[in-house]
Design a protein around this motif. Structure first.
Motif, PDB file in Angstrom:
ATOM      1  N   PRO B   2       0.839  -1.222   0.000  1.00 49.65           N
ATOM      2  CA  PRO B   2       0.000   0.000   0.000  1.00 49.65           C
ATOM      3  C   PRO B   2       0.866   1.261   0.000  1.00 49.65           C
ATOM      4  O   PRO B   2       0.436   2.306  -0.474  1.00 49.65           O
ATOM      5  N   LEU B   3       2.104   1.130   0.493  1.00 52.24           N
ATOM      6  CA  LEU B   3       3.032   2.261   0.488  1.00 52.24           C
ATOM      7  C   LEU B   3       3.249   2.790  -0.925  1.00 52.24           C
ATOM      8  O   LEU B   3       3.514   3.966  -1.124  1.00 52.24           O
ATOM      9  N   ALA B   4       3.136   1.898  -1.909  1.00 51.27           N
ATOM     10  CA  ALA B   4       3.476   2.258  -3.282  1.00 51.27           C
ATOM     11  C   ALA B   4       2.424   3.147  -3.935  1.00 51.27           C
ATOM     12  O   ALA B   4       2.656   3.710  -4.996  1.00 51.27           O
ATOM     13  N   VAL B   5       1.249   3.292  -3.287  1.00 54.15           N
ATOM     14  CA  VAL B   5       0.215   4.176  -3.839  1.00 54.15           C
ATOM     15  C   VAL B   5       0.741   5.611  -3.913  1.00 54.15           C
ATOM     16  O   VAL B   5       0.510   6.325  -4.893  1.00 54.15           O
ATOM     17  N   ALA B   6       1.473   6.023  -2.886  1.00 58.12           N
ATOM     18  CA  ALA B   6       1.937   7.413  -2.822  1.00 58.12           C
ATOM     19  C   ALA B   6       2.886   7.773  -3.963  1.00 58.12           C
ATOM     20  O   ALA B   6       2.632   8.744  -4.684  1.00 58.12           O
ATOM     21  N   PRO B   7       3.981   6.998  -4.183  1.00 56.57           N
ATOM     22  CA  PRO B   7       4.845   7.374  -5.306  1.00 56.57           C
ATOM     23  C   PRO B   7       4.136   7.291  -6.658  1.00 56.57           C
ATOM     24  O   PRO B   7       4.468   8.043  -7.569  1.00 56.57           O
ATOM     25  N   LEU B   8       3.138   6.405  -6.770  1.00 50.56           N
ATOM     26  CA  LEU B   8       2.390   6.320  -8.031  1.00 50.56           C
ATOM     27  C   LEU B   8       1.644   7.636  -8.284  1.00 50.56           C
ATOM     28  O   LEU B   8       1.741   8.225  -9.363  1.00 50.56           O
ATOM     29  N   LEU B   9       0.922   8.106  -7.261  1.00 51.24           N
ATOM     30  CA  LEU B   9       0.112   9.325  -7.438  1.00 51.24           C
ATOM     31  C   LEU B   9       0.990  10.565  -7.550  1.00 51.24           C
ATOM     32  O   LEU B   9       0.751  11.435  -8.394  1.00 51.24           O
ATOM     33  N   PHE B  10       2.026  10.658  -6.690  1.00 49.76           N
ATOM     34  CA  PHE B  10       2.909  11.825  -6.772  1.00 49.76           C
ATOM     35  C   PHE B  10       3.717  11.789  -8.067  1.00 49.76           C
ATOM     36  O   PHE B  10       3.991  12.840  -8.660  1.00 49.76           O
ATOM     37  N   GLU B  96      11.986   7.593   2.071  1.00 47.75           N
ATOM     38  CA  GLU B  96      11.140   6.513   2.587  1.00 47.75           C
ATOM     39  C   GLU B  96      11.913   5.203   2.748  1.00 47.75           C
ATOM     40  O   GLU B  96      11.775   4.519   3.766  1.00 47.75           O
ATOM     41  N   SER B  97      12.725   4.837   1.725  1.00 54.23           N
ATOM     42  CA  SER B  97      13.465   3.570   1.840  1.00 54.23           C
ATOM     43  C   SER B  97      14.497   3.681   2.962  1.00 54.23           C
ATOM     44  O   SER B  97      14.721   2.738   3.722  1.00 54.23           O
ATOM     45  N   TRP B  98      15.099   4.872   3.080  1.00 53.32           N
ATOM     46  CA  TRP B  98      16.099   5.118   4.117  1.00 53.32           C
ATOM     47  C   TRP B  98      15.474   5.008   5.507  1.00 53.32           C
ATOM     48  O   TRP B  98      16.001   4.344   6.391  1.00 53.32           O
ATOM     49  N   VAL B 115      12.592  -1.737  -0.647  1.00 48.51           N
ATOM     50  CA  VAL B 115      11.690  -0.574  -0.695  1.00 48.51           C
ATOM     51  C   VAL B 115      12.171   0.411  -1.763  1.00 48.51           C
ATOM     52  O   VAL B 115      11.372   0.980  -2.508  1.00 48.51           O
ATOM     53  N   GLY B 116      13.497   0.568  -1.865  1.00 48.48           N
ATOM     54  CA  GLY B 116      14.049   1.491  -2.855  1.00 48.48           C
ATOM     55  C   GLY B 116      13.694   1.079  -4.273  1.00 48.48           C
ATOM     56  O   GLY B 116      13.272   1.906  -5.079  1.00 48.48           O
ATOM     57  N   LEU B 117      13.842  -0.211  -4.579  1.00 43.48           N
ATOM     58  CA  LEU B 117      13.503  -0.703  -5.924  1.00 43.48           C
ATOM     59  C   LEU B 117      12.015  -0.509  -6.216  1.00 43.48           C
ATOM     60  O   LEU B 117      11.633  -0.042  -7.298  1.00 43.48           O
ATOM     61  N   LEU B 118      11.171  -0.870  -5.234  1.00 44.92           N
ATOM     62  CA  LEU B 118       9.729  -0.721  -5.412  1.00 44.92           C
ATOM     63  C   LEU B 118       9.383   0.745  -5.704  1.00 44.92           C
ATOM     64  O   LEU B 118       8.658   1.059  -6.648  1.00 44.92           O
ATOM     65  N   PHE B 119       9.929   1.659  -4.880  1.00 40.92           N
ATOM     66  CA  PHE B 119       9.636   3.078  -5.072  1.00 40.92           C
ATOM     67  C   PHE B 119      10.169   3.574  -6.414  1.00 40.92           C
ATOM     68  O   PHE B 119       9.533   4.383  -7.069  1.00 40.92           O
ATOM     69  N   TYR B 120      11.349   3.075  -6.818  1.00 41.57           N
ATOM     70  CA  TYR B 120      11.938   3.530  -8.082  1.00 41.57           C
ATOM     71  C   TYR B 120      11.033   3.157  -9.260  1.00 41.57           C
ATOM     72  O   TYR B 120      10.684   4.004 -10.089  1.00 41.57           O
ATOM     73  N   VAL B 121      10.633   1.879  -9.290  1.00 43.34           N
ATOM     74  CA  VAL B 121       9.794   1.406 -10.395  1.00 43.34           C
ATOM     75  C   VAL B 121       8.459   2.154 -10.420  1.00 43.34           C
ATOM     76  O   VAL B 121       7.996   2.612 -11.472  1.00 43.34           O
ATOM     77  N   VAL B 122       7.851   2.314  -9.235  1.00 46.26           N
ATOM     78  CA  VAL B 122       6.532   2.944  -9.178  1.00 46.26           C
ATOM     79  C   VAL B 122       6.631   4.451  -9.464  1.00 46.26           C
ATOM     80  O   VAL B 122       5.767   5.030 -10.123  1.00 46.26           O
ATOM     81  N   TRP B 123       7.715   5.088  -8.998  1.00 43.56           N
ATOM     82  CA  TRP B 123       7.900   6.532  -9.225  1.00 43.56           C
ATOM     83  C   TRP B 123       8.073   6.831 -10.718  1.00 43.56           C
ATOM     84  O   TRP B 123       7.422   7.712 -11.271  1.00 43.56           O
ATOM     85  N   VAL B 124       8.948   6.049 -11.367  1.00 48.52           N
ATOM     86  CA  VAL B 124       9.157   6.263 -12.806  1.00 48.52           C
ATOM     87  C   VAL B 124       7.891   5.870 -13.572  1.00 48.52           C
ATOM     88  O   VAL B 124       7.448   6.592 -14.478  1.00 48.52           O
ATOM     89  N   GLY B 125       7.271   4.746 -13.184  1.00 49.40           N
ATOM     90  CA  GLY B 125       6.018   4.320 -13.830  1.00 49.40           C
ATOM     91  C   GLY B 125       4.913   5.343 -13.646  1.00 49.40           C
ATOM     92  O   GLY B 125       4.164   5.641 -14.585  1.00 49.40           O
ATOM     93  N   GLY B 126       4.803   5.909 -12.447  1.00 52.15           N
ATOM     94  CA  GLY B 126       3.798   6.947 -12.183  1.00 52.15           C
ATOM     95  C   GLY B 126       4.036   8.168 -13.056  1.00 52.15           C
ATOM     96  O   GLY B 126       3.084   8.778 -13.572  1.00 52.15           O
TER      97      GLY B 126
END
Lengths: 99, 202
Positions: B2-10, B96-98, B115-126
């Protein structure tokens, strides 16, 4: 010009993130330096909490974020799981913005 | 997850702003892939959109991301292997990953990388989604901007059992609060790391 911004900001950020691991990783720090690095985490976490709660563009901004973080803080105090803390904070801020 | 919702929307919100600012879709995606730091990207794009010029955008973004020097220093000891490998893996450091990697009071390599990989993929995908279909949902409308400081507060709490860490956190918070109205955004966080010198006390 926009590509210049993208390249400079990207390159500098990559260097900022690599600074600690490249310069210090694989090496034992002298005890005095290690004791400073040990408390860097709480210092930076406290700074992140403050800037993201009341930080604006060069001013203190009190808005729904503060109420959300206070509600989240109560959840922390009640030992709620991390996800619950985040949902409580988000829901509180969202509700305040509705009215 | 559920954490990944935020980087997707932002990430999507950044994609939209970047198009308005004239970065183009390729520029927006390139910036998310290399800078991978929300606040600096929003600041740079906002300044460009307002016609503030390249130099102003660069300075603002660099000040905001300068915090990654102390952040990466705090977590440096978990990175092993050749300097190239450490340099590549360190790119997965975001706030967040830190913060999540340190939740047990000791930084964990697996959490930071995961967490860093998840955020990276979702941030770029978003960001890609934002440039294609516009805003997915207003992140502030659902209070996500309050969720992350609350998360950082929750992750700070375990440290506060130590008197020295408690004192450091109070001083760091005070420095930040005092500097926000007088210093450019980003500087207060870097300045707050000075509070860690309290670690030198016996």
């Amino acid at each position: 010009m926009t590509w210049l911004v993208i390249a400079v900001v990207g390159g500098a950020t990559i260097a900022f993130k690599a600074a600690g691991p490249v310069l210090v990783g694989n090496r034992e720090l002298p005890p005095q330096v290690a004791s400073v690095v040990d408390v860097l985490a709480p210092a930076l976490l406290a700074a992140l909490v403050v800037t993201q709660t009341v930080g604006g563009d060069g001013e203190i901004v009190i808005d729904a974020r503060l109420a959300g973080v206070v509600a989240g803080g109560v959840a922390v105090w009640l030992r709620a799981p991390l996800l619950v803390v985040m949902v409580v904070a988000a829901a509180t801020a969202a509700l305040i913005r509705l009215f | 997850m559920p954490l990944a919702v935020a980087p997707l929307l932002f990430g999507a919100a950044f994609g939209v702003l970047a198009l308005d600012a004239g970065l183009g879709a390729e520029g927006a995606i390139a910036m998310s892939a290399t800078t991978f730091g929300g606040s600096a990207q929003f600041a740079a794009a906002t300044i460009l959109e307002d016609g503030g010029g390249a130099a102003a955008a660069i300075v603002a973004a660099l000040l905001l991301n300068a915090r990654y020097v102390p952040l990466s220093l705090a977590v440096a000891s978990i990175f092993r292997g050749s300097w190239r490998r450490r340099a590549v893996e360190s790119q997965l450091i975001v706030d967040e990953s830190w913060a999540l990697a340190g939740r047990s009071g000791r930084f964990e390599y697996g959490v930071l990388i995961g967490v860093g990989l998840l955020f990276y993929v979702v941030w770029v995908g978003g960001t890609v989604l934002g440039t294609l279909i516009g805003d997915l949902l207003d992140p502030e409308g659902i209070g996500l901007d309050a969720a992350f400081p609350a998360l950082f507060l929750a992750l700070l709490a375990p440290y506060l059992r130590s008197r020295r860490a408690l004192l450091t956190a109070i001083v760091a918070g005070a420095i930040t609060l005092v500097l926000i109205p007088v210093a450019p955004p980003g500087v207060p966080i870097v300045a707050a790391s000075v509070a860690a010198l309290i670690g030198l006390r016996r």
